[in-house]
Design a protein around this motif. Structure first.
Motif, short mmCIF file in Angstrom:
data_model
loop_
_atom_site.label_atom_id
_atom_site.label_comp_id
_atom_site.label_asym_id
_atom_site.label_seq_id
_atom_site.Cartn_x
_atom_site.Cartn_y
_atom_site.Cartn_z
N ASP A 6 4.42 4.54 5.25
CA ASP A 6 3.15 4.09 4.66
C ASP A 6 2.84 2.73 5.30
O ASP A 6 3.31 1.69 4.85
CB ASP A 6 3.32 3.97 3.14
N GLY A 9 1.29 -0.23 3.09
CA GLY A 9 1.97 -0.67 1.88
C GLY A 9 2.81 -1.91 2.09
O GLY A 9 3.49 -2.04 3.11
N SER A 64 -1.66 -3.38 -4.88
CA SER A 64 -0.51 -3.69 -5.73
C SER A 64 -0.88 -3.81 -7.20
O SER A 64 -0.02 -3.66 -8.07
CB SER A 64 0.15 -4.99 -5.25
N MET A 80 -0.29 6.05 1.19
CA MET A 80 0.89 6.46 0.40
C MET A 80 0.82 7.94 0.03
O MET A 80 1.81 8.68 0.18
CB MET A 80 0.98 5.61 -0.86
N SER A 97 7.84 3.56 1.89
CA SER A 97 6.70 2.75 1.49
C SER A 97 7.18 1.47 0.82
O SER A 97 8.11 1.49 0.01
CB SER A 97 5.80 3.51 0.52
N GLY A 99 4.86 -0.33 -0.77
CA GLY A 99 3.69 -0.57 -1.61
C GLY A 99 3.99 -0.56 -3.10
O GLY A 99 5.15 -0.63 -3.53
N ASN A 100 2.94 -0.44 -3.89
CA ASN A 100 2.98 -0.42 -5.35
C ASN A 100 4.08 0.51 -5.87
O ASN A 100 4.04 1.72 -5.65
CB ASN A 100 1.59 0.04 -5.84
N LYS A 293 11.84 3.46 -1.17
CA LYS A 293 10.98 2.34 -1.57
C LYS A 293 11.46 1.05 -0.95
O LYS A 293 12.59 0.62 -1.17
CB LYS A 293 10.99 2.20 -3.11
#
Length: 329
Positions: A6, A9, A64, A80, A97, A99-100, A293
């Motif tokens: 991603d 991210g 985020s 994502m 990723s 990211g969030n 993650k």
């Protein structure tokens, strides 16, 4: 193997993801890496792009601060979600990723899909320990609440991960608690303890206090996501504060500066031991595909290490091994 990243991210995206992808592609020529994101932003960063690195355009980004479920459902062309769809449809063997976290967990559940027999997937980062073996801790933030049966599944998945990926023959599994005695803790830990004690296929070492985590009290640490995330953030904050304090003390005088110069190689080594970037990322265990993650503030080195981690997990056939153990087939 093909790994989707991603690219949009993380706090330092897309530059950090491009840097990490380029380093990984150069080191592992047998691995195809796909950067998923805005092609117009990614292409200028990819000078001298290697043959095993490509771009998959995705026009949207999940921020985020966005509400995870709404964002995943509405932004189907986000980097994502597209990466997650690639895993689900077999176009990619794994996705990474930074990211969030909530959105990635939602993507894992709604897009990639949950493994049969698993009620709640868990976020399982490595916590560095003084003996350099590390402890795999789960769940550290994917689910704020948990039931005893969830912690039992975490224990089994974590034990398989340490055995298959890290080669530990008999991983010790500990239950995070406020005391080592079996009767200690809240209702969750009191109910979970006998279940872990009776669970076949793991080596349960009992309760482990937070103060013993860094000294290698166990190989796998099991807890609910609320307590686990507090533990993780406390360790990160303490490590950062300690190094800031050392820097301040070593800058006080010429004498201390000379001492710092002598000790610098050792201090850098110590900081490396406690640096999350060296571990790369945390797998979301319990999904039907491999999802890793990365830390929100990952740099290029962290992204590269996340690719390394994904490669090892794929080579060990981690997802299939957990699925087989959970389903009994």
């Amino acid at each position: 193997m093909l790994i989707a990243i991603d690219a949009m991210g993380g706090d330092n995206a897309p530059e950090c993801n491009v840097e990490g992808a380029l380093s990984a592609a150069a080191e592992w020529s047998d691995t195809q890496i796909v950067l998923v994101g805005d092609e117009a932003r990614l292409e200028p960063l990819l000078i001298n792009k290697p043959a095993n690195l490509t771009i998959r355009h995705a026009g949207e980004v999940i921020g985020s601060d966005e509400e995870p479920v709404k964002a995943v459902r509405r932004k189907k062309d986000s980097s994502m979600v597209v990466a997650g769809r690639m895993v689900r449809e077999g176009e990619a063997d794994a996705m990474i990723s930074s990211g969030n976290t909530g959105a990635l967990m939602t993507t894992g559940l709604l897009v990639v899909g949950r493994m049969q027999g698993i009620e709640r997937p868990a976020l399982a980062p490595m916590i560095p320990t003084l003996d350099e073996v590390g402890v795999l801790a789960l769940d550290l933030g994917a689910n704020m609440d948990a039931k005893p049966q969830h912690l039992v599944q975490y224990a089994l998945m974590g034990s398989i991960y340490r055995s298959q990926v890290h080669g530990i023959a008999k991983p010790g599994v500990g239950l995070l608690n406020v005391g080592t005695e079996p009767g200690k803790g809240n209702e969750l830990t009191k109910e979970t303890y006998p279940l872990l004690e009776a669970l076949q296929g793991i080596h349960f070492v009992g309760n482990v206090e937070a103060r013993d985590v860094l000294t290698g009290g166990c190989d796998v640490l099991v807890c609910d996501g609320f307590a686990g995330n507090i533990l993780l953030k406390t360790l990160e904050g303490t490590a950062g504060a300690m190094f800031s304090l050392l820097k301040e003390q070593f800058s006080k005088s010429l004498k201390t500066k000379l001492g710092a110069a002598i000790l610098m190689p050792e201090l850098r080594g110590l900081k490396g031991k406690m640096d999350y970037k060296e571990h790369g990322g945390a797998p979301l265990l319990g999904l039907s595909g491999l999802v890793v993650k990365g830390h929100g503030s990952s740099d290029g080195n962290a992204v590269k290490n996340a690719v390394r981690q994904a490669r090892i997990a794929l080579q060990a056939d981690l997802v299939a091994s957990i699925s087989k153990e959970i389903s009994g087939k």
